[in-house]
Design a protein around this motif. Structure first.
Motif, PDB file in Angstrom:
ATOM      1  N   VAL A  66       0.835  -1.205   0.000  1.00 39.24           N
ATOM      2  CA  VAL A  66       0.000   0.000   0.000  1.00 39.24           C
ATOM      3  C   VAL A  66       0.868   1.253   0.000  1.00 39.24           C
ATOM      4  N   ARG A  67       1.928   1.259   0.812  1.00 39.09           N
ATOM      5  CA  ARG A  67       2.803   2.437   0.867  1.00 39.09           C
ATOM      6  C   ARG A  67       3.565   2.629  -0.439  1.00 39.09           C
ATOM      7  N   ALA A  68       3.884   1.540  -1.116  1.00 37.09           N
ATOM      8  CA  ALA A  68       4.573   1.657  -2.401  1.00 37.09           C
ATOM      9  C   ALA A  68       3.713   2.393  -3.416  1.00 37.09           C
ATOM     10  N   LEU A  69       2.415   2.124  -3.418  1.00 35.33           N
ATOM     11  CA  LEU A  69       1.521   2.844  -4.331  1.00 35.33           C
ATOM     12  C   LEU A  69       1.341   4.296  -3.906  1.00 35.33           C
ATOM     13  N   ILE A  70       1.412   4.566  -2.601  1.00 31.41           N
ATOM     14  CA  ILE A  70       1.329   5.955  -2.138  1.00 31.41           C
ATOM     15  C   ILE A  70       2.520   6.749  -2.653  1.00 31.41           C
ATOM     16  N   LEU A  71       3.705   6.149  -2.647  1.00 26.83           N
ATOM     17  CA  LEU A  71       4.886   6.828  -3.177  1.00 26.83           C
ATOM     18  C   LEU A  71       4.746   7.116  -4.663  1.00 26.83           C
ATOM     19  N   ASP A  72       3.956   6.312  -5.352  1.00 26.27           N
ATOM     20  CA  ASP A  72       3.722   6.528  -6.774  1.00 26.27           C
ATOM     21  C   ASP A  72       2.545   7.455  -7.032  1.00 26.27           C
ATOM     22  N   GLY A  73       1.919   7.963  -5.966  1.00 24.24           N
ATOM     23  CA  GLY A  73       0.832   8.924  -6.124  1.00 24.24           C
ATOM     24  C   GLY A  73      -0.544   8.320  -6.180  1.00 24.24           C
ATOM     25  N   HIS A  74      -0.717   7.072  -5.723  1.00 25.04           N
ATOM     26  CA  HIS A  74      -2.021   6.411  -5.757  1.00 25.04           C
ATOM     27  C   HIS A  74      -2.383   5.943  -4.355  1.00 25.04           C
ATOM     28  N   LEU A  75      -3.658   6.026  -4.018  1.00 20.08           N
ATOM     29  CA  LEU A  75      -4.149   5.612  -2.714  1.00 20.08           C
ATOM     30  C   LEU A  75      -4.875   4.277  -2.843  1.00 20.08           C
ATOM     31  N   PRO A  93     -12.143  -4.820  -8.509  1.00 18.26           N
ATOM     32  CA  PRO A  93     -10.783  -4.301  -8.248  1.00 18.26           C
ATOM     33  C   PRO A  93     -10.421  -3.157  -9.184  1.00 18.26           C
ATOM     34  N   THR A  94      -9.856  -2.114  -8.635  1.00 17.99           N
ATOM     35  CA  THR A  94      -9.407  -0.978  -9.430  1.00 17.99           C
ATOM     36  C   THR A  94      -8.010  -1.243  -9.982  1.00 17.99           C
ATOM     37  N   HIS A  95      -7.575  -0.356 -10.872  1.00 17.76           N
ATOM     38  CA  HIS A  95      -6.237  -0.492 -11.440  1.00 17.76           C
ATOM     39  C   HIS A  95      -5.176  -0.341 -10.363  1.00 17.76           C
ATOM     40  N   GLU A  96      -5.403   0.586  -9.437  1.00 19.57           N
ATOM     41  CA  GLU A  96      -4.436   0.785  -8.361  1.00 19.57           C
ATOM     42  C   GLU A  96      -4.363  -0.441  -7.454  1.00 19.57           C
ATOM     43  N   LEU A  97      -5.514  -1.082  -7.215  1.00 18.76           N
ATOM     44  CA  LEU A  97      -5.532  -2.262  -6.354  1.00 18.76           C
ATOM     45  C   LEU A  97      -4.772  -3.423  -7.007  1.00 18.76           C
ATOM     46  N   THR A  98      -4.918  -3.599  -8.294  1.00 13.12           N
ATOM     47  CA  THR A  98      -4.179  -4.658  -8.974  1.00 13.12           C
ATOM     48  C   THR A  98      -2.677  -4.381  -8.957  1.00 13.12           C
ATOM     49  N   ARG A  99      -2.281  -3.109  -9.033  1.00 12.13           N
ATOM     50  CA  ARG A  99      -0.862  -2.776  -8.934  1.00 12.13           C
ATOM     51  C   ARG A  99      -0.334  -3.039  -7.524  1.00 12.13           C
ATOM     52  N   ALA A 100      -1.138  -2.737  -6.519  1.00 12.35           N
ATOM     53  CA  ALA A 100      -0.732  -3.049  -5.147  1.00 12.35           C
ATOM     54  C   ALA A 100      -0.618  -4.560  -4.949  1.00 12.35           C
ATOM     55  N   ALA A 101      -1.535  -5.314  -5.548  1.00  9.03           N
ATOM     56  CA  ALA A 101      -1.448  -6.767  -5.459  1.00  9.03           C
ATOM     57  C   ALA A 101      -0.197  -7.282  -6.159  1.00  9.03           C
ATOM     58  N   ALA A 268       8.054   2.277   3.642  1.00  7.17           N
ATOM     59  CA  ALA A 268       7.547   3.042   4.786  1.00  7.17           C
ATOM     60  C   ALA A 268       8.617   3.970   5.333  1.00  7.17           C
ATOM     61  N   GLY A 269       9.865   3.500   5.375  1.00  7.73           N
ATOM     62  CA  GLY A 269      10.943   4.359   5.840  1.00  7.73           C
ATOM     63  C   GLY A 269      11.190   5.530   4.913  1.00  7.73           C
ATOM     64  N   PHE A 270      11.091   5.281   3.600  1.00  4.54           N
ATOM     65  CA  PHE A 270      11.273   6.387   2.648  1.00  4.54           C
ATOM     66  C   PHE A 270      10.145   7.402   2.762  1.00  4.54           C
ATOM     67  N   LYS A 271       8.923   6.923   2.962  1.00  4.45           N
ATOM     68  CA  LYS A 271       7.779   7.830   3.115  1.00  4.45           C
ATOM     69  C   LYS A 271       7.920   8.672   4.372  1.00  4.45           C
ATOM     70  N   GLN A 272       8.467   8.078   5.441  1.00  7.29           N
ATOM     71  CA  GLN A 272       8.575   8.794   6.709  1.00  7.29           C
ATOM     72  C   GLN A 272       9.781   9.726   6.741  1.00  7.29           C
ATOM     73  N   SER A 273      10.827   9.391   6.008  1.00  9.62           N
ATOM     74  CA  SER A 273      12.046  10.204   6.051  1.00  9.62           C
ATOM     75  C   SER A 273      11.875  11.482   5.226  1.00  9.62           C
ATOM     76  N   LYS A 274      12.814  12.392   5.412  1.00 13.84           N
ATOM     77  CA  LYS A 274      12.802  13.651   4.671  1.00 13.84           C
ATOM     78  C   LYS A 274      13.680  13.613   3.430  1.00 13.84           C
ATOM     79  N   PHE A 275      14.331  12.490   3.194  1.00 13.00           N
ATOM     80  CA  PHE A 275      15.245  12.400   2.051  1.00 13.00           C
ATOM     81  C   PHE A 275      14.454  12.156   0.768  1.00 13.00           C
ATOM     82  N   ARG A 276      14.680  13.013  -0.218  1.00 15.96           N
ATOM     83  CA  ARG A 276      14.080  12.868  -1.537  1.00 15.96           C
ATOM     84  C   ARG A 276      15.176  13.087  -2.569  1.00 15.96           C
TER      85      ARG A 276
END
Length: 384
Positions: A66-75, A93-101, A268-276
């Motif tokens: 789920v967090r991987a899709l959030i990093l790609d801009g999808h919820l 199932p949505t397109h985003e859900l299949t990508r998360a799967a 999850a660590g990348f989402k929480q950190s400030k490094f981009r």
């Protein structure tokens, strides 16, 4: 020419023909690398000693997808992913859900095989979803025509007196290739739209460069090797439609080097950190950024493990008083291995009736995990 999305900005860049390893200031970063390494080893040892490693990894894989899709801009709702994984979708199932799967399936595949396998050409091909292929076959672009004067280039039946021998041999070869395709040994060729993929980008060459980076850093400290491999993945712009795969490969390097036997939640660590990463950082800044990602991942992983240990202790007080044929301990294990549990989901996985699940939930009493929905028609519980 390739375009890459880094931190919300698209940068125009060329894929290099070779990748030079960065010059790291080892004297200045040795202490930092040692601290991170000790932290990873301590967490891995604690996770193994807790006996919750399987449940923690299952929960981690689902939340990481789920967090991987959030990093790609999808919820994507984690509940939808849990139900989709169990084959109990409440909606189409949505397109985003299949990508998360797909991301969930990739993490499970990388963890199910032995550690060095994901860092091979066959591993990359399987993790990206095109099936296992051989290294030589993946790099064949054109098939050379045989020399007419070379007798060894032609099969013996070509000049045979029986005219049907060659035709039957061709049919046998076609059936053999078909069996390999159906078995997944040979990937089907797919047409790549120029509207989606860059025709000037050679993914096979980029794969070779990245695998060469992994090989040349095999004698480096594990954290430094994973950091350089992740930054090389970004620089080479590998698999732009799978932006989350680079972090999985970095976690696979830590696992392959024996630093941990699990896949850490780096997304999850990348989402929480400030490094981009913007592409303008130096070698030391990139390494420090990856260390920040790894530190945040360890913090999140430790908190989740603490929650699981506390929840198991509370529910164990109830299960200790149950009969030997009770399925309440199996329901507890389900809570420990899923971010979310519903009554229909528990009934299907435990092979009992929904009424039995309701009775077991009431039996848990105050040890019951938190209710997540607060609705009467769709109720779900989870350890949060």
């Amino acid at each position: 020419m390739a375009f890459e999305n880094r931190g919300g900005y698209y940068e125009e860049r060329l894929i290099p023909r070779s990748y030079d390893l960065p010059e790291l200031p080892w004297a200045a970063i040795s202490g930092r690398l040692e601290t991170i390494t000790i932290s990873v080893l301590r967490f891995d040892a604690r996770l193994e000693a807790s006996g919750l490693d399987a449940g923690w990894q299952s929960r981690c894989d689902m939340t990481e997808a789920v967090r991987a899709l959030i990093l790609d801009g999808h919820l994507v709702d984690v509940g939808d992913l849990v139900l989709h994984d169990a084959g109990m979708d409440v909606r189409h199932p949505t397109h985003e859900l299949t990508r998360a799967a797909a991301a969930l399936r990739t993490r499970r595949t990388a963890l199910a095989r032995k550690a060095p396998w994901p860092l091979s050409i066959d591993g990359l091909a399987a993790l990206r979803g095109i099936g296992p292929v051989k290294a030589d076959a993946a790099r064949l672009r054109t098939k050379a025509r045989p020399d007419p004067d070379d007798d060894a280039a032609y099969p013996p039946y070509a000049n045979d007196a029986d005219p049907w021998a060659a035709h039957l041999a061709e049919i046998d070869a076609l059936l053999d290739r078909t069996d390999k395709v159906l078995a997944g040994e040979t990937p089907l060729p797919k047409s790549r739209s120029h509207l989606v993929y860059d025709p000037d980008q050679d993914e096979a060459e980029a794969e070779d460069l990245w695998l060469d980076v992994v090989k040349r850093t095999s004698h480096w400290p594990a954290v430094a090797a994973a950091a350089v491999a992740w930054n090389a993945w970004l620089d080479l712009n590998l698999y732009t439609r799978l932006p989350w795969l680079g972090l999985i490969m970095a976690a696979s390097i830590l696992r392959a080097r024996g630093l941990t036997s699990h896949l850490l939640p780096l997304a999850a660590g990348f989402k929480q950190s400030k490094f981009r990463p913007q592409g303008r950082e130096g070698a030391k800044e990139k390494l420090e950024g990856f260390c920040q990602v790894l530190e945040e991942a360890l913090v999140i992983a430790t908190k989740d493990l603490d929650r699981l240990i506390l929840a198991r202790e509370l529910m164990a007080r109830v299960t200790a008083k149950t009969r030997s044929n009770s399925k309440l301990p199996q329901l507890v294990e389900l809570f420990l291995s899923r971010p979310l549990v519903t009554v229909p989901l528990g009934a299907k996985l435990l092979n009992v009736t929904p009424k039995a699940i309701d009775l077991m939930l009431a039996q848990l009493g105050g040890a019951l995990p938190r209710e997540l929905t607060g609705r009467t028609r769709y109720r779900a519980w989870g350890i949060v």
